[in-house]
Write a protein that holds these residues in place. Sequence first.
Motif, PDB file in Angstrom:
ATOM      1  N   PHE A 129      13.979 -19.460 -30.987  1.00 48.55           N
ATOM      2  CA  PHE A 129      12.886 -19.974 -30.165  1.00 48.55           C
ATOM      3  C   PHE A 129      11.777 -18.939 -30.048  1.00 48.55           C
ATOM      4  N   ALA A 130      12.151 -17.692 -29.786  1.00 46.91           N
ATOM      5  CA  ALA A 130      11.158 -16.621 -29.620  1.00 46.91           C
ATOM      6  C   ALA A 130      10.369 -16.392 -30.903  1.00 46.91           C
ATOM      7  N   VAL A 131      11.053 -16.286 -32.048  1.00 50.62           N
ATOM      8  CA  VAL A 131      10.310 -16.032 -33.288  1.00 50.62           C
ATOM      9  C   VAL A 131       9.418 -17.211 -33.651  1.00 50.62           C
ATOM     10  N   ASN A 132       9.865 -18.435 -33.367  1.00 46.59           N
ATOM     11  CA  ASN A 132       9.032 -19.594 -33.658  1.00 46.59           C
ATOM     12  C   ASN A 132       7.760 -19.601 -32.812  1.00 46.59           C
ATOM     13  N   ILE A 133       7.896 -19.326 -31.527  1.00 47.65           N
ATOM     14  CA  ILE A 133       6.731 -19.340 -30.646  1.00 47.65           C
ATOM     15  C   ILE A 133       5.812 -18.158 -30.951  1.00 47.65           C
ATOM     16  N   ILE A 134       6.364 -16.977 -31.133  1.00 49.27           N
ATOM     17  CA  ILE A 134       5.558 -15.794 -31.460  1.00 49.27           C
ATOM     18  C   ILE A 134       4.863 -15.989 -32.807  1.00 49.27           C
ATOM     19  N   GLY A 135       5.591 -16.486 -33.795  1.00 50.38           N
ATOM     20  CA  GLY A 135       4.996 -16.735 -35.110  1.00 50.38           C
ATOM     21  C   GLY A 135       3.876 -17.747 -35.049  1.00 50.38           C
ATOM     22  N   SER A 136       4.039 -18.782 -34.244  1.00 50.72           N
ATOM     23  CA  SER A 136       2.980 -19.781 -34.075  1.00 50.72           C
ATOM     24  C   SER A 136       1.750 -19.162 -33.427  1.00 50.72           C
ATOM     25  N   PHE A 137       1.961 -18.308 -32.446  1.00 50.50           N
ATOM     26  CA  PHE A 137       0.842 -17.622 -31.800  1.00 50.50           C
ATOM     27  C   PHE A 137       0.101 -16.739 -32.803  1.00 50.50           C
ATOM     28  N   ILE A 138       0.858 -15.973 -33.580  1.00 47.06           N
ATOM     29  CA  ILE A 138       0.238 -15.055 -34.545  1.00 47.06           C
ATOM     30  C   ILE A 138      -0.543 -15.814 -35.607  1.00 47.06           C
ATOM     31  N   ILE A 139       0.033 -16.890 -36.151  1.00 43.39           N
ATOM     32  CA  ILE A 139      -0.676 -17.619 -37.200  1.00 43.39           C
ATOM     33  C   ILE A 139      -1.920 -18.309 -36.644  1.00 43.39           C
ATOM     34  N   GLY A 140      -1.862 -18.736 -35.383  1.00 41.84           N
ATOM     35  CA  GLY A 140      -3.059 -19.304 -34.753  1.00 41.84           C
ATOM     36  C   GLY A 140      -4.154 -18.272 -34.608  1.00 41.84           C
ATOM     37  N   ALA A 141      -3.776 -17.067 -34.210  1.00 41.22           N
ATOM     38  CA  ALA A 141      -4.755 -15.984 -34.071  1.00 41.22           C
ATOM     39  C   ALA A 141      -5.334 -15.593 -35.429  1.00 41.22           C
ATOM     40  N   VAL A 142      -4.491 -15.508 -36.443  1.00 39.92           N
ATOM     41  CA  VAL A 142      -4.955 -15.145 -37.789  1.00 39.92           C
ATOM     42  C   VAL A 142      -5.926 -16.199 -38.313  1.00 39.92           C
ATOM     43  N   LEU A 143      -5.589 -17.479 -38.129  1.00 40.82           N
ATOM     44  CA  LEU A 143      -6.475 -18.542 -38.582  1.00 40.82           C
ATOM     45  C   LEU A 143      -7.817 -18.467 -37.864  1.00 40.82           C
ATOM     46  N   THR A 144      -7.780 -18.255 -36.566  1.00 48.02           N
ATOM     47  CA  THR A 144      -9.018 -18.161 -35.796  1.00 48.02           C
ATOM     48  C   THR A 144      -9.877 -16.996 -36.282  1.00 48.02           C
ATOM     49  N   LEU A 145      -9.261 -15.842 -36.482  1.00 51.85           N
ATOM     50  CA  LEU A 145     -10.006 -14.681 -36.983  1.00 51.85           C
ATOM     51  C   LEU A 145     -10.609 -14.955 -38.354  1.00 51.85           C
ATOM     52  N   SER A 146      -9.858 -15.633 -39.207  1.00 50.10           N
ATOM     53  CA  SER A 146     -10.366 -15.900 -40.552  1.00 50.10           C
ATOM     54  C   SER A 146     -11.506 -16.911 -40.528  1.00 50.10           C
ATOM     55  N   LEU A 147     -11.510 -17.809 -39.558  1.00 45.14           N
ATOM     56  CA  LEU A 147     -12.596 -18.780 -39.452  1.00 45.14           C
ATOM     57  C   LEU A 147     -13.842 -18.179 -38.807  1.00 45.14           C
ATOM     58  N   LYS A 148     -13.653 -17.243 -37.879  1.00 46.54           N
ATOM     59  CA  LYS A 148     -14.767 -16.635 -37.155  1.00 46.54           C
ATOM     60  C   LYS A 148     -15.416 -15.477 -37.887  1.00 46.54           C
ATOM     61  N   ASP A 149     -14.638 -14.759 -38.675  1.00 45.96           N
ATOM     62  CA  ASP A 149     -15.097 -13.501 -39.240  1.00 45.96           C
ATOM     63  C   ASP A 149     -15.012 -13.535 -40.757  1.00 45.96           C
ATOM     64  N   ASP A 150     -16.184 -13.564 -41.402  1.00 47.73           N
ATOM     65  CA  ASP A 150     -16.207 -13.560 -42.861  1.00 47.73           C
ATOM     66  C   ASP A 150     -15.604 -12.282 -43.432  1.00 47.73           C
ATOM     67  N   LEU A 151     -15.571 -11.219 -42.624  1.00 48.56           N
ATOM     68  CA  LEU A 151     -15.018  -9.952 -43.090  1.00 48.56           C
ATOM     69  C   LEU A 151     -13.493  -9.945 -43.072  1.00 48.56           C
ATOM     70  N   PHE A 152     -12.909 -10.944 -42.409  1.00 44.92           N
ATOM     71  CA  PHE A 152     -11.451 -11.053 -42.384  1.00 44.92           C
ATOM     72  C   PHE A 152     -11.018 -11.595 -43.739  1.00 44.92           C
ATOM     73  N   LEU A 153     -10.789 -10.697 -44.637  1.00 45.65           N
ATOM     74  CA  LEU A 153     -10.571 -11.039 -46.033  1.00 45.65           C
ATOM     75  C   LEU A 153      -9.350 -11.911 -46.254  1.00 45.65           C
ATOM     76  N   ASN A 154      -9.403 -12.644 -47.338  1.00 44.34           N
ATOM     77  CA  ASN A 154      -8.278 -13.475 -47.741  1.00 44.34           C
ATOM     78  C   ASN A 154      -7.004 -12.646 -47.891  1.00 44.34           C
TER      79      ASN A 154
END
Length: 122
Positions: A36-61
């Motif tokens: 449960f913990a890894v699923n919730i933490i992983g979901s939080f991290i991937i949401g943050a990564v996606l947001t950063l990649s959408l907001k910041d062109d410098l957040f490289l592929n």
Amino acid sequence: MFKNFLLVGLGGAIGSMLRYAFYLAITVKQFPLATFAVNIIGSFIIGAVLTLSLKDDLFLNNWKLFLATGICGGFTTFSAFSMENITLLQNEKYFIALVYIVSSIVLGIAAAWLGFIAAGSK
């Protein structure tokens, strides 16, 4: 292309080791707390990564591959499932999201049960 495979592989190895560390550190028997913990933490991290990649062109592929596909993919596949559903909901594909959520849960559990039976459990 080979560099991308290395980034995903390195991130996946790190994510898998982190997941294993959670299983060693969290030993609650009544509830699958480590999963449960890894699923919730992983979901939080991937949401943050996606947001950063959408907001910041410098957040490289490269960082997105390493963090989201690699680390989160190794840490948990639930994070990818969560992000795909957020994308469906953002695109107003509510029915497809509902079908994906329900069928993934029901068929995932059914497949695990069938695997359990097929492997020789009584």
